[in-house]
Scaffold this active site. Structure first.
Site, PDB file in Angstrom:
ATOM      1  N   ASN A  56     -93.012  33.798  10.303  1.00  0.00           N
ATOM      2  CA  ASN A  56     -94.319  34.349  10.629  1.00  0.00           C
ATOM      3  C   ASN A  56     -94.123  35.422  11.689  1.00  0.00           C
ATOM      4  O   ASN A  56     -93.006  35.935  11.852  1.00  0.00           O
ATOM      5  CB  ASN A  56     -95.298  33.249  11.060  1.00  0.00           C
ATOM      6  N   GLU A 108    -106.197  22.374   6.261  1.00  0.00           N
ATOM      7  CA  GLU A 108    -105.179  23.291   5.759  1.00  0.00           C
ATOM      8  C   GLU A 108    -104.363  22.598   4.678  1.00  0.00           C
ATOM      9  O   GLU A 108    -104.272  21.368   4.637  1.00  0.00           O
ATOM     10  CB  GLU A 108    -104.270  23.735   6.904  1.00  0.00           C
ATOM     11  N   SER A 109    -103.739  23.394   3.804  1.00  0.00           N
ATOM     12  CA  SER A 109    -102.896  22.852   2.746  1.00  0.00           C
ATOM     13  C   SER A 109    -101.709  23.781   2.523  1.00  0.00           C
ATOM     14  O   SER A 109    -101.859  25.002   2.554  1.00  0.00           O
ATOM     15  CB  SER A 109    -103.699  22.715   1.443  1.00  0.00           C
ATOM     16  N   TYR A 110    -100.541  23.192   2.322  1.00  0.00           N
ATOM     17  CA  TYR A 110     -99.339  23.956   1.960  1.00  0.00           C
ATOM     18  C   TYR A 110     -98.955  23.584   0.541  1.00  0.00           C
ATOM     19  O   TYR A 110     -98.259  22.592   0.327  1.00  0.00           O
ATOM     20  CB  TYR A 110     -98.193  23.642   2.921  1.00  0.00           C
ATOM     21  N   ASN A 164     -95.419  20.921  10.824  1.00  0.00           N
ATOM     22  CA  ASN A 164     -94.448  22.010  10.911  1.00  0.00           C
ATOM     23  C   ASN A 164     -94.775  22.946  12.070  1.00  0.00           C
ATOM     24  O   ASN A 164     -95.911  23.011  12.540  1.00  0.00           O
ATOM     25  CB  ASN A 164     -94.437  22.794   9.602  1.00  0.00           C
ATOM     26  N   GLU A 168    -107.118  34.746  12.685  1.00  0.00           N
ATOM     27  CA  GLU A 168    -106.608  33.560  13.368  1.00  0.00           C
ATOM     28  C   GLU A 168    -105.609  33.882  14.474  1.00  0.00           C
ATOM     29  O   GLU A 168    -104.698  34.696  14.274  1.00  0.00           O
ATOM     30  CB  GLU A 168    -105.955  32.636  12.335  1.00  0.00           C
ATOM     31  N   ASP A 188    -104.807  20.142  15.869  1.00  0.00           N
ATOM     32  CA  ASP A 188    -104.014  19.328  14.944  1.00  0.00           C
ATOM     33  C   ASP A 188    -103.643  18.025  15.642  1.00  0.00           C
ATOM     34  O   ASP A 188    -102.878  18.018  16.600  1.00  0.00           O
ATOM     35  CB  ASP A 188    -102.759  20.108  14.551  1.00  0.00           C
ATOM     36  N   HIS A 213    -105.060  22.444  11.588  1.00  0.00           N
ATOM     37  CA  HIS A 213    -103.754  22.932  11.162  1.00  0.00           C
ATOM     38  C   HIS A 213    -102.915  21.748  10.677  1.00  0.00           C
ATOM     39  O   HIS A 213    -103.169  20.606  11.016  1.00  0.00           O
ATOM     40  CB  HIS A 213    -103.071  23.592  12.367  1.00  0.00           C
ATOM     41  N   ASP A 216    -103.484  35.408   9.833  1.00  0.00           N
ATOM     42  CA  ASP A 216    -103.007  34.600  10.956  1.00  0.00           C
ATOM     43  C   ASP A 216    -101.887  35.342  11.668  1.00  0.00           C
ATOM     44  O   ASP A 216    -100.840  35.616  11.085  1.00  0.00           O
ATOM     45  CB  ASP A 216    -102.500  33.265  10.411  1.00  0.00           C
ATOM     46  N   ALA A 217    -102.121  35.659  12.958  1.00  0.00           N
ATOM     47  CA  ALA A 217    -101.131  36.388  13.753  1.00  0.00           C
ATOM     48  C   ALA A 217    -100.205  35.479  14.546  1.00  0.00           C
ATOM     49  O   ALA A 217     -99.283  35.971  15.201  1.00  0.00           O
ATOM     50  CB  ALA A 217    -101.839  37.342  14.714  1.00  0.00           C
ATOM     51  N   ASN A 218    -100.446  34.172  14.524  1.00  0.00           N
ATOM     52  CA  ASN A 218     -99.586  33.199  15.203  1.00  0.00           C
ATOM     53  C   ASN A 218     -99.343  33.528  16.672  1.00  0.00           C
ATOM     54  O   ASN A 218     -98.249  33.325  17.207  1.00  0.00           O
ATOM     55  CB  ASN A 218     -98.254  33.060  14.470  1.00  0.00           C
ATOM     56  N   LYS A 220     -97.369  11.959  34.107  1.00  0.00           N
ATOM     57  CA  LYS A 220     -98.305  12.754  34.885  1.00  0.00           C
ATOM     58  C   LYS A 220     -99.205  13.569  33.958  1.00  0.00           C
ATOM     59  O   LYS A 220     -98.812  13.911  32.839  1.00  0.00           O
ATOM     60  CB  LYS A 220     -97.547  13.712  35.815  1.00  0.00           C
ATOM     61  N   TYR A 238     -96.335  34.014   3.999  1.00  0.00           N
ATOM     62  CA  TYR A 238     -95.323  34.243   5.022  1.00  0.00           C
ATOM     63  C   TYR A 238     -94.501  35.477   4.666  1.00  0.00           C
ATOM     64  O   TYR A 238     -94.542  35.982   3.531  1.00  0.00           O
ATOM     65  CB  TYR A 238     -94.397  33.031   5.142  1.00  0.00           C
ATOM     66  N   GLU A 240    -104.647  25.613  17.070  1.00  0.00           N
ATOM     67  CA  GLU A 240    -103.582  24.762  16.550  1.00  0.00           C
ATOM     68  C   GLU A 240    -102.475  24.516  17.576  1.00  0.00           C
ATOM     69  O   GLU A 240    -101.729  23.549  17.459  1.00  0.00           O
ATOM     70  CB  GLU A 240    -102.971  25.360  15.290  1.00  0.00           C
ATOM     71  N   LYS A 256    -104.438  32.081   2.683  1.00  0.00           N
ATOM     72  CA  LYS A 256    -104.096  32.647   3.997  1.00  0.00           C
ATOM     73  C   LYS A 256    -102.760  33.355   3.939  1.00  0.00           C
ATOM     74  O   LYS A 256    -101.832  32.907   3.268  1.00  0.00           O
ATOM     75  CB  LYS A 256    -104.056  31.547   5.061  1.00  0.00           C
ATOM     76  N   LYS A 285     -99.892  35.743   6.574  1.00  0.00           N
ATOM     77  CA  LYS A 285     -99.479  36.049   7.932  1.00  0.00           C
ATOM     78  C   LYS A 285     -99.613  37.545   8.210  1.00  0.00           C
ATOM     79  O   LYS A 285     -99.437  38.386   7.317  1.00  0.00           O
ATOM     80  CB  LYS A 285     -98.028  35.609   8.159  1.00  0.00           C
TER      81      LYS A 285
END
Length: 388
Positions: free
Chosen positions: A19, A340-342, A53, A238, A291, A321, A212-214, A100, A155, A264, A181, A183
């Site tokens: 990505n 989401e789905s892959y 992932n 995104e 997520d 996510h 999606d720019a991650n 902590k 991707y 995410e 979607k 990338k």
């Protein structure tokens, strides 16, 4: 009633894809089996979990801190008042003991993975699908078995040209998805726009694209993309900037009035709350992608949903996510907006139980006990090998 053993295994889910921020050539995840002393059909009830992932396996943290804490605890302190089932909240407190606050990085993934396995075991002990247990305990008692899902792909593949990208997106549409979607940010703006145009050329009426720019962009780049993306009717834009740069996210709303999505990579209720307080997110159009598998699990996710309601957000604005069945169960039991789905990536951990089809962008939850992993043969074979 007690947990008698917890096993963990690090498994590669490597892929040549990338990505805007990372490649997946060395990606791993942790698979966990929580073995109880409850017997069904002559076998112990076992709960399974794995992390999503994008974050690596967390076996060392589990082995050094979290598994020993559970196994060292008095079993009576980890069950419900009736002694009839494990109590995920008490087990969560046990895992988090002597930790902590703050620093919600890798440990949130380790705890979230184990928490998934614990909830799977709890639902199996009650002999119910997890989504029904959640609706009864934390929802209004009713479930929505028809869940919106979108296909995450697009991707940057080595050598993939625009025709191959279009073929990939057509394959998702042909399998029943209505939202796909891809990338952005891993190429120049001009090249990304050509890739978007290629995808848009294969979409028909009622079919939409997310980008999606991650978290790749700085302020100026995120604004430049926002202006360029405004010409399209995107499902969402995104994670343009760093997930903790709430000012960037807030400023961007002045340049992009269409839906945005992020969350995410926020791994606690407190970080999610800061996004809602300071990130300028709009509950009438924007989407939240927290997520549970990465953010301390369902116990923490319940706190996050309670916080959202306090701030006027509906659970229906959450589309997590991760592409895993845990979030599908949460969506069905607690009224999330989808998942989401892959369809092709990160197998066998992504996707749905065998025989579940995507129809008009939705899947129907099967009545499988627990999270439903046993209904996906190639996934369950990995899980069974760990617990046998």
């Amino acid at each position: 009633m007690k947990i008698v053993e917890i096993r963990e295994k690090t498994i590669p889910i490597s892929s040549p894809i990338r990505n805007a921020y990372i490649d997946f050539s060395k990606m791993t995840l942790s698979l966990v089996a929580v073995i109880t002393d409850v017997m069904r059909d002559g076998k112990p009830v076992v709960g399974y979990g794995f992390n999503s992932n994008g974050r690596y396996g967390q076996g060392s943290l589990m082995r050094e801190r979290f598994i020993p804490r559970i196994l060292a605890a008095d079993p009576a302190t980890l069950v419900n008042e009736e002694g009839s089932n494990l109590d995920p909240h008490k087990i969560w407190d046990c895992m988090f003991s002597n930790e902590k606050p703050g620093g919600h990085g890798e440990r949130s993934v380790a705890i979230g993975t184990m928490d998934m396995a614990i909830w799977d075991a709890v639902a199996k002990i009650e002999n119910k699908p997890l989504f029904r247990l959640l609706a009864e305990r934390y929802g209004n008692g009713s479930v929505n078995k028809n869940i919106f899902v979108y296909a995450a792909g697009g991707y940057y593949h080595p050598g993939q040209n625009l025709d191959a990208l279009k073929d990939e997106m057509r394959s998702y549409i042909d399998r029943g998805y209505t939202v796909v979607k891809k990338k952005i940010g891993g190429a120049s703006l001009d090249e990304d726009l050509r890739r978007i145009d290629a995808v848009m050329s294969v979409l028909q009426d009622g079919q939409r694209l997310c980008v999606d720019a991650n978290g790749r962009f700085d302020m100026d780049t995120s604004i430049a993309y926002a202006k360029a993306l405004s010409q399209y009717d995107l499902f969402w834009y995104e994670e343009p900037g760093d997930p903790l740069d709430f000012e960037l996210q807030s400023v961007l709303r002045s340049y992009y009035d269409k839906p945005m999505a992020t969350g995410e990579d926020l791994f606690s209720m407190q970080d999610a709350r800061n996004l809602i307080r300071y990130g300028g997110m709009r509950p009438d159009r924007d989407w939240l992608q927290f997520d549970c598998a990465l953010s301390y699990g369902l116990v923490e996710y319940l706190r996050t949903l309670a916080m959202l309601r306090q701030h006027g957000w509906s659970p229906a604005r959450c589309i997590p996510h991760g592409g895993h069945q845990m979030s599908l169960n949460i969506a069905a039991g607690l009224g999330l907006g989808g998942n989401e789905s892959y369809p092709d990536l990160f197998q066998p951990f992504g996707g749905f139980p065998d025989g579940v089809e995507v129809i008009d962008g939705h899947v129907t939850m099967p009545e499988l006990v627990g999270i439903g992993f046993e209904g996906k043969a190639n996934l369950y074979s990995e899980m069974r090998a760990l617990s046998s």
